[in-house]
Every structure is written in C-alpha cells, then in structure tokens.
Design an enzyme around this catalytic site. Structure first.
Site, mmCIF file in Angstrom:
data_model
loop_
_atom_site.group_PDB
_atom_site.id
_atom_site.type_symbol
_atom_site.label_atom_id
_atom_site.label_comp_id
_atom_site.label_asym_id
_atom_site.label_seq_id
_atom_site.Cartn_x
_atom_site.Cartn_y
_atom_site.Cartn_z
ATOM 1 N N GLU A 1 -2.790 6.443 7.948
ATOM 2 C CA GLU A 1 -3.778 7.381 6.860
ATOM 3 C C GLU A 1 -4.703 8.202 7.870
ATOM 4 O O GLU A 1 -4.908 7.939 9.019
ATOM 5 C CB GLU A 1 -4.633 6.588 5.885
ATOM 6 N N ARG B 1 -6.767 -8.508 -8.596
ATOM 7 C CA ARG B 1 -7.394 -9.920 -8.455
ATOM 8 C C ARG B 1 -8.868 -9.655 -8.658
ATOM 9 O O ARG B 1 -9.326 -8.578 -8.660
ATOM 10 C CB ARG B 1 -7.224 -10.632 -7.301
ATOM 11 N N HIS C 1 -13.952 -3.136 9.366
ATOM 12 C CA HIS C 1 -13.308 -3.051 8.163
ATOM 13 C C HIS C 1 -13.326 -4.133 7.169
ATOM 14 O O HIS C 1 -12.927 -4.234 6.064
ATOM 15 C CB HIS C 1 -11.805 -3.000 8.395
ATOM 16 N N LYS D 1 0.859 -1.104 -0.125
ATOM 17 C CA LYS D 1 0.046 0.157 -0.134
ATOM 18 C C LYS D 1 1.136 1.210 0.198
ATOM 19 O O LYS D 1 0.525 2.159 -0.670
ATOM 20 C CB LYS D 1 -1.138 -0.125 1.157
#
Length: 662
Positions: free
Chosen positions: A200, A297, A235, A116
């Site tokens: 973040e 994917r 999440h 990421k």
C-alpha cells in the site's frame, strides 16, 4: 440463552469474557497450556481443561483440542476472544459442525475479510474507498518490487493474513525493499501460516480510525461510533480513545456510513471492526479516509467503546449468537464523554522496547479505574505469548480530563522485575502534542526519546538511597531510626558542626551514577537528596519489611525491596538502585561487542556473516520472541567476529554475535 461457554483463549480477554458470563449466570470454562497452569484465567473459570504444551500451535491454536475440551465439559458455546482461533473460518465451521454455538461471524464473512487483498477487492466492489496499492496474486519479488516503484515510496508491506503489526514493514528506500519484504514474509508465515503480502501507499501523516460495527441474524447492522488508535509503535497500538479527536459530524457520517456498507457487503453478524486510514496532513476530511481492513472479532480496545456508549459488547455477542436481535436501534446508541485506554506491555522502553519475561514479584495496578488484566502478583509473563499484561481504561467528561486521569493512572503502576512501559505511557499522555490532539501513527518515532533521562535517574537514585538507609536504621539499628544521630556505622557521614554529606557511586536503572545525600541533623528522618545546589527534602513516611514510601515535597515515591536491591517507582518507571564501589567489580562495564539474547527465542535471520564490516546500528542478527522479530544491532563500527546460526533456539543472555571494534 445458552447455559455454558468455553473461552478458547487466555489472559485478560478470557478473564473479561468470564466477567460478563458470570453476571449473566452462564457457566464458564477455560482452556490452558502447560505454561498457564497457574494463570489467573484458569482460576477465575468454573472449570478448566489442560489442552497441551506451552507453544501456542500445540495448545491454543489446536482447534481439535479445544473442541475436545468443549465436549468433555458439556460446553454449549465457544467464545474465541481475539487472536489465536478468533478469525479462523475452518475452526468456526468445526464448532458449528460439532453442534456448538459459535460466538462470532459466519465463516463466509471471516473468509471474505480474512485476507487483506481479497477484502480490498470486495470493498472496491461495494463502493467503499480503499488505499491505493497492490493486492495481486503474483507474489514474485520482481513483481512486488515493480509494484512498489509504481505506487511510489514510502510503501507499506503487509502480510495478507496479518494483524497486530505482525508482518507489516514500512520501506522508505528502494534499496531496503528486499529486506523489508523478507521480514514481512517471515513474520506472516510464523504468525499466520501465510507468507503472502500486499503493498500500500504509505500515508506520511496517517491516522488510524476504526468503527465498531455490530450485526445480528435478522439483517440489522449498527455502528457504535469510532475509535482513534493512532498512537502506535511498530504498528502496534499503544493508546486508543473514543471518540476520535477532531472528528466533525460530516466526517463521522462518511466513516460510519462506509463501515456499515462494508459490514453489509459480507452479511456480517456479531462484533466487528472496520479499520480506516486517514490523511491527517490537513485535518480530517470526508474524502481523505480509506478502508484498510476488517477485524472479524472483538478488538483489544473495545473497552473505550463500551465506556462511551454504556454497552457491554460481550453481552451483545452472547445475545446475538443465541439468535436475539441487537438490543438497541441505531438512534438509541449515544456518545457520552470521552474514554481512553493504554496498553501496559511487558517491555523495556529504555532498551529499545525489547520484550521482558519472568515472574511478577511485585505487581500493583492503579485504583479507581477499569483495569483489564490476566496476570497478578506472583504470576509469570511467558515468552510464548503476547507481551501485553494489562489495559488501563478511563472515562471522563472531556478528552483533556481523560488524558490527565490516564496519565495519573499510568504513573501509579508498579511492576518488578519484569520491565513495563507505564512511565513511557505517562510521558506520551502528557506530551503537549497528544494533549492538543495532534497525533498520527508516526508520533512516537517523531518525538524521539520518551524514556527517563539520566538526570531524573540520578535524583531518583538519591531518594532511593535515602529510603534504603532509613530502612536499615529502622530494622537493624533500633526503633529510634528517625534520627541520623543513631547512625552508628557512619553511613550518612555524620558531622557535629554541620550537615553531613555523602557522595555515593550507584547503579540506577543499569547506569553508573554519582548521587549525593545530606543529613539535616534533625529528628524528622529527613535528608537533602540530589546535587547540593538543587537538593530536595526527603522524608521517610512509611516502611515495612518489603515496601515503603518516601515523600519529597508533595510527591510520594513508593519503593520495593527486591533481592536485587532497592526498587523505587517514579511515575510508572521502576529504577533499581545499588551502591557500588567506584572502579570496583560492580561498576558498569563498557560493552565488549557481544550481542546477547534479551530473552529466549529463535534466530530467524542473520543479515551479516563472520568477517563482514558493519557500522553502528546495523542489524546483525534477528531474534523472534513473543510473536515479534527483534533486530540486534552493532553497538559500534567494527568487524563481525561470530554470529549464531539461522534457526537456532537460544536461551536468555546467550551470545548471538560478537562485533570487534576497528
């Protein structure tokens, strides 16, 4: 086109890929672990190969064993599904080196988007807007703590190699940062072999919007519109839909345009998803959507895109991997109606959503909709793999119609004794905020308890008790079971001068409940059930040895006779009902402070030690099971008497800690 394909995966995604392959005349090959020897995907394949023990690292994550299976069966191509090896660039290279067709993007694209932090840097260079944060190489706790303070709380800690909510922790208070960081690192290392993280800014009203992209080997890249996956818990996505509610043409153009730009930046080939986070505090705006990550994917939620576009994404994967161009041009891909998908998990919403494992003694899915599953009645839900057991997918003309149909379908689910979240899904889908499209990723937490209430359980328990006695009358007393006059044992409390009334002490769903039943003294097999002031007429309309139906007004309750007792299904919820003696040994006991393992697993953290003073709700021990961490908390204020050792492998119901009250 290749003639055979091996699916390097298990469960519902393996079954789903097999369906398209068989339609196209392609021979199908499954791989399986010892735990999956009798699994549905093994039987649905034309050929199957055992590749190792139950643990994923010794079977599904062992690329060498998968390649050996491909060689032994003469497979020409490998489809990785999602999870496991699907985003493993080294495995993709090994497939190509073995002379096989890899049904996925180039290894370089996987690497570019696999971490990421690196992906965010690449997107910045490509001009794609990204969420403010820190993705640097310095992974010291001091630096990460300082960066979190610079970004400003709340922050989101994310494993750089993460996905599916694993290795992702929200932190609201600086005092909790160290614990959140440690947990994220543990989950990242356990799930992906990499404990690095990025940080973040946490958007306070975030919506999760993603775009399905597709590229081919001829340089073409298209999008298949967006999906909204905002309804999440811890999440993990719970309900997904396409298109996104409240999406205007200008915002859609901005989001899909950014997605195409992101895919082109890595020369993307095959199916992929560009995930964005949007600030929903004042509606969707073109300048309020930021890149989060790319999944290189097929996604779990791909069926909603297939429903609204009429495209079989697995067929597209096959064709593109074989060197063909994308079958449709961008202007030929149209949106049609509205689709929703709900993920049916083996988990217990009434018990903190703890995962559930075991044999599926009773497993009934709704008719008339698309159901993607890799299990069936009589199968097993294993502790070793993800707890998702099925996906319910609907497609209707409007969002309102789709939500209503999916809620109805969730209410028709019957699963026992494994716990499932079907009733929880139904309540989410019928919630006024969801129906209005007012959703964000904090919806479930903000709306509080969406589990069944004790009042509802009392009513269901009464109806179940009625079904139990009618069953016994039919099968033990005689054929004329419809009449309460035949109750020779007096179980109904029959009286000659008025309606009989019985008060029962029950356990329903694990709770002790007092329920009432009043016989109508008619020949129609009816009882008045529930509290007398609000009693309802119940009629037993069907019964066989194991199953039956009870009608209450216009509502039908199916039931199932388990060895444990009578299980009544109420709008997706399964309620086990037993009659108990008041004050007897079967009465529900008050907790003694013992924290027991809800399922087999490994102790990965012990935040406290013997002798520590704890408060109600404080984490005492953390158990890793079914790829997720589960914190067991103190049931009341007290002192820790004992706690399990770090690293212990424990069995279900093992005592992990004991808290003694003050």
């Amino acid at each position: 086109m290749f003639k055979s394909v091996l699916v390097a995966n298990r469960g519902e995604i393996a079954c789903r890929v097999f369906r398209t392959a068989k339609r196209m005349g392609i021979r199908t090959i499954a791989v399986y672990s010892e735990a999956d020897a009798n699994a549905l995907h093994v039987r649905e394949a034309d050929e199957a190969v055992l590749i190792g023990p139950a643990a994923a690292r010794e079977s599904y994550l062992d690329g060498a064993k998968v390649l050996a299976a491909a060689k032994a069966t003469g497979a020409e191509a490998i489809h990785p599904g999602y999870g496991f090896l699907s985003e493993n660039a080294d495995f993709a290279e090994a497939v190509a080196a073995a002379g096989l067709i890899w049904i996925g993007p180039d290894p370089a694209s996987i690497r570019a988007m696999g971490l990421k932090d690196a992906a965010k840097d690449l997107m910045i260079q490509a001009g794609v807007p990204v969420t403010p944060g820190y993705q640097g190489a310095d992974q010291s706790e001091e630096t990460l703590t300082a960066e979190a303070a610079r970004i400003g709380y709340p922050v989101l800690i994310k494993a750089v190699a993460g996905g599916g909510g694993k290795g992702m922790k929200r932190v609201d208070d600086p005092a909790d940062f160290a614990a959140g960081l440690a947990s994220a690192k543990r989950e990242g290392a356990a799930a992906f072999g990499d404990d690095r993280v990025l940080i973040e800014r946490y958007i306070t009203r975030p919506r999760h919007i993603e775009v399905q992209v597709f590229g081919d080997k001829h340089g073409e890249v298209v999008h298949l519109y967006e999906r909204d996956c905002s309804l999440q818990r811890r999440h993990q996505k719970v309900i997904e839909e396409a298109p996104a509610p409240g999406m205007s043409d200008d915002v859609r153009a901005a989001v899909t345009g950014a997605a195409i730009k992101a895919a082109r930046a890595v020369n993307y080939v095959g199916a992929g998803t560009i995930e964005f986070i949007a600030d929903a505090s004042d509606g969707l705006k073109a300048d309020g959507v930021w890149f989060m990550e790319m999944n290189t994917r097929l996604q779990v939620e791909h069926p909603v895109t297939e429903s609204v576009t009429g495209v079989d994404l697995v067929e597209w994967q096959f064709r593109v991997a074989a060197g063909e161009p994308i079958p449709l041009k961008q202007d030929e891909i149209k949106l049609n109606g509205w689709a929703m998908e709900a993920r049916l998990y083996a988990e217990d919403p009434a018990n903190g959503f703890l995962p559930s494992i075991g044999k599926l003694e009773h497993f009934v899915m709704p008719d008339g909709i698309r159901v993607d599953t890799g299990v069936e009645q009589g199968g097993e839900v294993s502790q070793f793999y993800d707890p998702m057991i099925a996906k319910l997918i609907v497609h209707e003309d409007t969002r309102g119609a789709a939500a209503a149909r999916l809620a109805e379908a969730a209410g028709e689910v019957e699963v026992w004794p494994v716990k499932a979240n079907a009733g929880f899904l139904k309540r989410c889908l019928e919630h006024p905020r969801f129906v209005a499209g007012d959703v964000d990723t904090g919806f479930i937490a903000a709306e509080g308890d969406l589990t069944v209430s004790e009042d509802e359980q009392r009513d269901v328990a009464s109806i179940a008790l009625f079904a139990e006695h009618n069953y016994e009358a039919e099968h033990q007393i005689g054929n004329d079971w419809s009449s309460p006059w035949n109750d020779t044992r007096g179980a109904m409390g029959l009286r000659l001068n008025g309606p009989s009334r019985s008060v029962w002490a029950l356990t329903a769903g694990g709770r002790k409940i007092v329920a009432e039943a009043l016989s109508t003294q008619t020949l129609d097999s009816s009882w008045r059930v529930g509290p007398e002031a609000n009693s309802k007429l119940a009629q037993h309309i069907y019964s066989d040895v194991k199953t039956g139906w009870v009608r209450v007004g216009e509502k039908f309750f199916p039931y199932f006779r388990s060895d444990d007792g009578l299980v009544l299904f109420d709008e997706g919820d399964a309620v086990l009902v037993k009659a108990v003696e008041v004050g007897g040994a079967s009465a529900v006991a008050v907790s003694d402070g013992s924290l027991r393992a809800p399922m087999p697993g490994k102790i990965v953290a012990t935040p406290v030690k013997a002798g520590d003073v704890v408060t109600k709700g404080q984490p005492v021990v953390v158990l890793e099971a079914m790829k997720m961490e589960n914190a067991l908390t103190a049931p009341f204020d007290g002192v820790v008497e004992s706690v399990a050792s770090l690293g212990d492998q424990v069995v279900e119901a093992a005592v992990l800690a004991v808290v003694k009250g003050d």
